[in-house]
Design a protein around this motif. Structure first.
Motif, mmCIF file in Angstrom:
data_model
loop_
_atom_site.group_PDB
_atom_site.id
_atom_site.type_symbol
_atom_site.label_atom_id
_atom_site.label_comp_id
_atom_site.label_asym_id
_atom_site.label_seq_id
_atom_site.Cartn_x
_atom_site.Cartn_y
_atom_site.Cartn_z
ATOM 1 N N SER A 2 22.052 51.166 46.077
ATOM 2 C CA SER A 2 21.611 50.008 45.310
ATOM 3 C C SER A 2 22.801 49.267 44.711
ATOM 4 N N ASP A 3 22.683 47.943 44.633
ATOM 5 C CA ASP A 3 23.741 47.166 44.002
ATOM 6 C C ASP A 3 23.353 46.764 42.572
ATOM 7 N N LEU A 4 22.303 47.391 42.027
ATOM 8 C CA LEU A 4 21.894 47.132 40.650
ATOM 9 C C LEU A 4 22.872 47.799 39.689
ATOM 10 N N PRO A 5 23.092 47.219 38.518
ATOM 11 C CA PRO A 5 23.977 47.854 37.539
ATOM 12 C C PRO A 5 23.444 49.214 37.108
ATOM 13 N N VAL A 6 24.343 50.094 36.742
ATOM 14 C CA VAL A 6 23.967 51.426 36.282
ATOM 15 C C VAL A 6 23.739 51.368 34.772
ATOM 16 N N THR A 7 22.644 51.957 34.331
ATOM 17 C CA THR A 7 22.329 52.007 32.907
ATOM 18 C C THR A 7 22.469 53.450 32.454
ATOM 19 N N LYS A 8 23.366 53.696 31.489
ATOM 20 C CA LYS A 8 23.621 55.053 31.018
ATOM 21 C C LYS A 8 22.988 55.281 29.657
ATOM 22 N N CYS A 9 22.567 56.518 29.435
ATOM 23 C CA CYS A 9 22.073 56.923 28.126
ATOM 24 C C CYS A 9 23.279 57.101 27.211
ATOM 25 N N ILE A 17 18.278 56.327 33.934
ATOM 26 C CA ILE A 17 17.400 55.283 33.415
ATOM 27 C C ILE A 17 17.274 54.210 34.491
ATOM 28 N N GLU A 18 16.060 53.888 34.863
ATOM 29 C CA GLU A 18 15.840 52.924 35.937
ATOM 30 C C GLU A 18 16.127 51.519 35.443
ATOM 31 N N PHE A 19 16.993 50.813 36.153
ATOM 32 C CA PHE A 19 17.397 49.479 35.729
ATOM 33 C C PHE A 19 16.239 48.494 35.665
ATOM 34 N N PRO A 20 15.331 48.437 36.646
ATOM 35 C CA PRO A 20 14.222 47.460 36.534
ATOM 36 C C PRO A 20 13.386 47.648 35.274
ATOM 37 N N CYS A 33 15.113 58.459 27.583
ATOM 38 C CA CYS A 33 16.000 58.911 28.650
ATOM 39 C C CYS A 33 15.287 60.032 29.399
ATOM 40 N N PRO A 34 15.111 59.910 30.712
ATOM 41 C CA PRO A 34 14.432 60.963 31.466
ATOM 42 C C PRO A 34 15.222 62.274 31.514
ATOM 43 N N SER A 35 16.529 62.206 31.281
ATOM 44 C CA SER A 35 17.354 63.417 31.362
ATOM 45 C C SER A 35 17.316 64.243 30.080
ATOM 46 N N GLY A 37 15.588 63.138 27.081
ATOM 47 C CA GLY A 37 14.396 62.889 26.277
ATOM 48 C C GLY A 37 14.648 62.098 25.009
ATOM 49 N N ARG A 38 15.863 61.616 24.805
ATOM 50 C CA ARG A 38 16.180 60.872 23.579
ATOM 51 C C ARG A 38 15.433 59.547 23.560
ATOM 52 N N LEU A 39 14.828 59.239 22.425
ATOM 53 C CA LEU A 39 14.183 57.945 22.216
ATOM 54 C C LEU A 39 15.176 57.026 21.523
ATOM 55 N N ALA A 40 15.275 55.801 21.992
ATOM 56 C CA ALA A 40 16.161 54.831 21.361
ATOM 57 C C ALA A 40 15.660 53.434 21.675
ATOM 58 N N LEU A 41 15.959 52.511 20.763
ATOM 59 C CA LEU A 41 15.631 51.117 21.031
ATOM 60 C C LEU A 41 16.539 50.599 22.139
ATOM 61 N N LYS A 42 16.035 49.669 22.911
ATOM 62 C CA LYS A 42 16.847 49.095 23.978
ATOM 63 C C LYS A 42 18.140 48.526 23.406
ATOM 64 N N ARG A 43 18.074 47.960 22.191
ATOM 65 C CA ARG A 43 19.277 47.368 21.595
ATOM 66 C C ARG A 43 20.371 48.410 21.386
ATOM 67 N N GLU A 44 20.012 49.689 21.178
ATOM 68 C CA GLU A 44 21.025 50.750 21.045
ATOM 69 C C GLU A 44 21.742 50.993 22.370
ATOM 70 N N PHE A 45 20.987 50.983 23.458
ATOM 71 C CA PHE A 45 21.586 51.150 24.774
ATOM 72 C C PHE A 45 22.511 49.972 25.085
ATOM 73 N N VAL A 46 22.064 48.755 24.743
ATOM 74 C CA VAL A 46 22.864 47.547 24.986
ATOM 75 C C VAL A 46 24.136 47.577 24.140
ATOM 76 N N ALA A 47 24.029 47.965 22.873
ATOM 77 C CA ALA A 47 25.198 48.020 21.991
ATOM 78 C C ALA A 47 26.231 49.010 22.521
ATOM 79 N N ASP A 48 25.776 50.145 23.034
ATOM 80 C CA ASP A 48 26.699 51.134 23.587
ATOM 81 C C ASP A 48 27.430 50.562 24.801
ATOM 82 N N ALA A 49 26.707 49.853 25.657
ATOM 83 C CA ALA A 49 27.330 49.253 26.838
ATOM 84 C C ALA A 49 28.346 48.185 26.444
#
Length: 70
Positions: A2-9, A17-20, A33-35, A37-49
């Protein structure tokens, strides 16, 4: 492959984490996170990236003459 960006926990660093699904979520939606099980707001994932991208940019621009790191 896939040429989709990778989304990391930001907690465990896994890339399962599935990009779509991530892309369609709103910033205030909770994601799991399926690996680990951590719950987080999407904004936390974006801030980390964004933090990781900024560190890379600082390293690159730090090699440019006349650029100052703060």
């Amino acid at each position: 492959m896939s040429d989709l960006p990778v989304t990391k926990c930001p907690h465990c660093g896994k890339t399962s984490i599935e990009f779509p699904a991530f892309f369609e979520a709103e910033l205030d939606d909770q994601l799991t996170c399926p690996s680990c099980g951590r719950l987080a707001l999407k904004r936390e994932f974006v801030a980390d990236a964004v933090d990781k991208v900024m560190e890379i940019a600082k390293d690159i621009f730090g090699k440019v003459p006349g650029f100052r790191r703060k």
